[in-house]
Design an enzyme around this catalytic site. Sequence first.
Site, mmCIF file in Angstrom:
data_model
loop_
_atom_site.group_PDB
_atom_site.id
_atom_site.type_symbol
_atom_site.label_atom_id
_atom_site.label_comp_id
_atom_site.label_asym_id
_atom_site.label_seq_id
_atom_site.Cartn_x
_atom_site.Cartn_y
_atom_site.Cartn_z
ATOM 1 C CE LYS A 90 -4.344 -1.810 1.676
ATOM 2 N NZ LYS A 90 -3.975 -3.236 1.880
ATOM 3 C CG ASP A 91 4.531 1.785 2.252
ATOM 4 O OD1 ASP A 91 3.834 2.518 2.964
ATOM 5 O OD2 ASP A 91 5.313 0.930 2.717
#
Length: 440
Positions: free
Chosen positions: A116-117
Amino acid sequence: MSVSVRVRSRVPMRLYSTHNPQLQVSFKEAVLNSLPPDGGLYMPRFLPSLPATAWRGRGIPQIAEEICIRLFADEIPADIITQIVYSAFDFDAPIHLLDDKTAILELFHGPTLAFKDFGARFMARIMSYFNQGEYQPLHILVATSGDTGGAVAAGFFDVPGIEVTILYPSSKVSALQEKQLTTLGKNIHALEVQGTFDDCQRLVKQAFLDKEINRKLRLSSANSISIARLIPQSFYYFHAYNLLAPDREIPLVFVVPSGNFGNLTGGILAARMGLPVHRFIAATNANDIVPAYLEGGEYLPRPSEQTISNAMDVGNPSNFARMLDLYQGNWEAMRTDISGYAFGDRETRSAMREVYENYRYVMDPHTAVGYLALQAYRREYAPMHGVVLATAHPAKFLDVVEPITGKIEIPLKLAERADLPKHARLMPNDFEAFKTYLLS
Ligand SMILES: *Cc1c(COP(=O)(O)O)cnc(C)c1O
């Protein structure tokens, strides 16, 4: 940058709503509003077709730059695009080969150790750019049950002009997750809500509807279905292909452990932009709504079941609407490109054990579901070259992983947060208290 890119860049990027193709907005509007008012999702009107020279032999920031210039150059100057992609994607995504046909694409080397970064860091920079010149800060509210809040917090940390308030349910997130939310400081504010995740979400929704708050603050959401979180999830598919087949074309199967199906939808976008993909595999836990759809043609959402791969515990995947849109609702066409497989917790644990014993490689439970799906696909079809997207570092799920593998090393990024003091404001589960806090 080639001349043809400059010419192409004059075509303005428009996005339409999946509920109404006539409703079209600019990228800026789509990013700052997150969702169309008609309840659909934003989709790009056109996708560029990338020549092989635009992505072959290139790393993630360069691939991202090529794609973003073709998509957004009418709204964001090229030099800003370059700055954004190089600062957002300043971490690696290496391949770990289990054997000569089984590759694990490790997408967990960013600051919060989850894929998700990629989406959160890109979205934060794009929002910050579009927010420039505004006198008032943009105030982002996020309710989190764990992982998303951490990636959003880290993504927006120290971004000028943006304040982030994270609401999380007291004592319902893991100790390390809580540290990821509460130790950043600066523009990141953590509220420890005396209630459940649903309470947090309700407080956020109410704030978006409150006239007085909206008159005094510029609110926005870092919703996971924002188009600015989706597009960057197409970049690393090209990168994986480069690593595995740097000088030839091979038929590759991409296996995507899935919950809301944003990651897999990013892969479909990559294929539509020209990446050769033999097939996508949608891998889920017991929440098998999409594999069941691929099998039987019926989409039957239902309440989610709790599993050990909890970031995929989704009963009504939000990006399914985008998948349908990309295939114009054609089930047969979707099935030609995507296979689906689902597995329970027991199989997931035994896959983690098998891979650890055979290869001394530690997979987190989400990645293990992907590994199982690749094996199942090979049994059904052929022993294809496969890439399993590893969506989280195993150290984020110690309570599941360590009983199988024994003690594992905790990356410094995570370990160092454990010793930092927690800064969170305790908040009763009460809208008036939340409102008073926001307006103070
Ligand atoms: C969010 C998440 C997923 C699911 O990704 P989607 O894009 O929602 O399908 C899978 N694994 C991990 C570790 C996650 O955090």
